[in-house]
Every structure is written in C-alpha cells, then in structure tokens.
Design an enzyme around this catalytic site. Structure first.
Site, PDB file in Angstrom:
ATOM      1  N   SER A 138       5.866  -1.327 -10.039  1.00 52.71           N
ATOM      2  CA  SER A 138       4.886  -0.829 -11.013  1.00 52.71           C
ATOM      3  C   SER A 138       4.370  -1.941 -11.902  1.00 52.71           C
ATOM      4  CB  SER A 138       5.552   0.196 -11.934  1.00 52.71           C
ATOM      5  OG  SER A 138       6.129   1.222 -11.204  1.00 52.71           O
ATOM      6  N   HIS A 159       0.857  -0.200  -4.588  1.00 59.17           N
ATOM      7  CA  HIS A 159       1.414   0.617  -5.675  1.00 59.17           C
ATOM      8  C   HIS A 159       0.912   2.052  -5.571  1.00 59.17           C
ATOM      9  CE1 HIS A 159       1.639   1.569 -10.225  1.00 59.17           C
ATOM     10  NE2 HIS A 159       2.784   1.835  -9.646  1.00 59.17           N
ATOM     11  N   GLU A 171      -2.997   1.268  -5.864  1.00 58.45           N
ATOM     12  CA  GLU A 171      -3.466  -0.034  -6.314  1.00 58.45           C
ATOM     13  C   GLU A 171      -2.980  -1.054  -5.283  1.00 58.45           C
ATOM     14  OE1 GLU A 171      -3.501   0.155 -11.145  1.00 58.45           O
ATOM     15  OE2 GLU A 171      -1.568  -0.075 -10.209  1.00 58.45           O
ATOM     16  N   ASN A 209      -0.716   1.252 -15.113  1.00 63.37           N
ATOM     17  CA  ASN A 209       0.420   1.175 -16.044  1.00 63.37           C
ATOM     18  C   ASN A 209       0.161   0.276 -17.241  1.00 63.37           C
ATOM     19  OD1 ASN A 209       2.083   3.030 -14.806  1.00 63.37           O
ATOM     20  ND2 ASN A 209       2.726   1.543 -13.276  1.00 63.37           N
TER      21      ASN A 209
END
Ligand code: NAD
Length: 310
Positions: A138, A159, A171, A209
């Site tokens: 992450s 991701h 991602e 994130n």
C-alpha cells in the site's frame, strides 16, 4: 483467452513491445487481499497457487473465496459452474516448491518491509528467471523492494483495493528499474481481471492512500482530542461529505495495523510532521485492536450491530 505476445499500447511508429503472457500466477499471503486477488484471478481463468505460512489462513481464505463466489452467484454475476471452475483453479501451499512454473507472483504479505524482503529472498531461487514479481504494498517504495530482489526490472507495484472482487481500481507503480514489457504485461493482466488502472509514480503511498489514510489519521486525532465520538465522526462524514463509510469504520475495515504502517511510511518517506501517526491509532495497534479482522477496533464486532468503543 491468453494475453499473448502483443504490442499493447504501441502507437503509430512505435516498435511493438513483446509482452510476456501471464497464465499461471502465485499469490503470497492468504489474508484479506491475498484471498481477493486469488478470487479475481481464478474467475478470469488463471491458474493460481496461493501460499501462506499459516495453514489456518489458507483454510480461512478458501472459505472466504467460496462465500464471496456464492454472493456473486446470488447477484447473477457468475454461474454455479463458473464458481466450481474458479475454485478448481486455486491450489494452496505452505512453501514455494510449486512456484517453478509461475509467470507472475503477486506478493500480499503484511505491510512490513523487512518481511517482504525476506519473502523475496526465499522466493526467487524457486522462480524461472523470466517470472515477474508484483507487490500489492500500500505504501512501500517499489524501487527499494525491487532492488532487494534478483530482478528489479521485472518487479512492479500492483495495488488492488479492498474488497478486491468488488473494487474496480488498481494502481500500477513502476520502480525506477521496471522495464516496459513488465509494465505492459501487468496493465494487460489488470484489464483481463476487469480492473480500471491508475498509473502512479513511485512516491510513498501512491495516490489513493496518500490522500485517504491521512484523512483517517485526522479522524483518529479528532477522536483523540475529544472533538466528537466514534459514531458522530462517522455519521458526520457519511452524511456531511457523502462518503459510503465513515473514516473510523473504514479504518477498521482496512485494518488499523495497515493504516498505521502507511502513516509511518508517509511520515518517514516525506519527512513532514503533518503525517505523524495519531498516538491513539498507535495505542489501538499495540493493544491488538486491529479492526474487523480481530473483532475489535473503533467498533466492537462481537455485538450486532457493531458498537462504537468510544
Ligand atoms: P493480512 O494481515 O490480512 O494478511 C497478510 C497475510 O500474510 C497473513 O495471512 C499472513 O499469515 C501472511 N504472511 C505473513 N508472513 C508471511 C510469509 N513470510 N510468507 C507468506 N505469508 C505470510 O494483510 P492484508 O490486509 O491482506 O495486506 C496484505 C498487503 O496488501 C499489505 O502489503 C497491505 O498493505 C496491502 N493492502 C491492504 C489493503 C487493505 O485494505 N487491507 C488494501 C490494499 C493493499
């Protein structure tokens, strides 16, 4: 359908890039993300070996996958035959001895850099030299993780979002050494899995994130400072900002250990005090109150409906 050797994305005048086909994958870690990744890969027709050091994690993951496939049958997304075929495509393993024929390995172990490095060190001797490695991290630097392996040019960030079978986005993050065929192969795989791609540069926590987890951390600060209760904070963001879940509910869903690990990577990676993890988040993680997965976080999940703890 196989991805084959194609020149995906090559524009007029560009030399097509040979994209390695991905048919057989390994998934390391059978937790929240590993089981979801194995699920979507098996539904897309890939052969999957899911590996975890904990046998009980593998058992739980197979049960979760079966339950989530049932949900997809109920909602008319797949047939019972597709469920049976998908389950038959997933094998479980306690080590890497069955990884010698894999085209790609997706690593989804806990968000700890030393752990991931140790996993790659024991993994790579079992792999074909052309096998790609993707990390579902992450937040950790893809360049740094890739450099710790014997194949930085075949290493990439892929991701997924939680829950993987439901969330549309992935991602894709290139490390500085990641080569073009690896990037193209992973883009083609993401499309085959029915995902929409957002390409991010290799900065701490990438896109989602970088923005989402500091908001969660701020919600924990609001709780810590006594601005409002758990229920008030979550109601405020649900009804006041039109979010599907409140930030504390979402933190429990992601896992408080994962949220804390991401804040630490942002804090250290960007050297900016605005990313300091809230002491209350640290305390919850130290207590082992990690959210839904341990039955308690900002809510107590042994009660129905879950009861706010503050
Ligand atoms: P998790 O704690 O649910 O699962 C991690 C799994 O890794 C566990 O089953 C554990 O037994 C296994 N594991 C630990 N050491 C291992 C080893 N040496 N070899 C093999 N397996 C090992 O964690 P998760 O939420 O699935 O997160 C996994 C990764 O995905 C992390 O990098 C995390 O940051 C990332 N991620 C998490 C989310 C989320 O919402 N939880 C979303 C996107 C990405």
């Amino acid at each position: 359908m196989s991805i084959g050797l194609t020149g995906i994305g090559a524009g007029a005048g560009e030399t097509p890039v040979a994209v390695p086909p991905i048919r057989k994958i390994g998934v390391i870690g059978a937790g929240l993300m590993g089981n979801g990744i194995s699920h979507v890969a098996a539904i897309a027709g890939l052969d999957v070996v899911m590996m975890d050091v904990k046998p009980e994690a593998l058992t739980r993951a197979m049960e979760t996958i079966a339950r989530n496939l049932d949900r997809q049958i109920k909602s008319g997304q797949i047939t019972a035959d597709a469920k049976a075929a998908a389950l038959a495509r997933i094998k479980t393993a306690g080590d890497f001895s069955g990884f010698g024929d894999r085209d790609l390995v997706i690593e989804a172990t806990s968000e700890k850099e030393e752990l991931k490095r140790a996993v790659y060190a024991s993994l790579t001797p079992h792999l074909r030299p052309d096998c790609l490695i993707a990390s579902n991290t992450s937040s950790i630097s893809i360049t740094r993780l890739g450099a710790s392996t014997d194949r930085p040019e075949k290493f990439i960030g892929l991701h997924f979002m939680n829950p993987v079978p439901v969330m549309k986005l992935v991602e894709i993050i290139r490390g500085i050494a990641t080569d073009e065929p690896t990037f193209r192969a992973i883009c083609a795989l993401a499309e085959k899995l029915g995902k929409t791609i957002a390409v991010a540069e290799d900065f701490p926590a990438f896109i989602v994130n970088r923005i989402l987890v500091p908001m969660i951390n701020e919600a924990v600060y609001a709780l810590y400072e006594g601005v409002a209760s758990v229920a008030a904070i979550d109601t405020a963001l649900r009804l006041g900002a039109n979010h599907r879940m409140g930030p504390l509910e979402l933190a429990d869903f992601i896992g408080l250990d994962t949220c804390l690990a991401i804040m630490q990577v942002l804090y250290e990676g960007l050297a900016d005090s605005k990313y300091r993890p809230c002491p209350l988040l640290v305390k919850y993680v130290e207590a082992g109150w990690l959210g839904r997965k341990t039955g308690r976080g900002f809510y107590d999940y042994t009660q129905t409906p879950p009861r706010p703890t503050r």
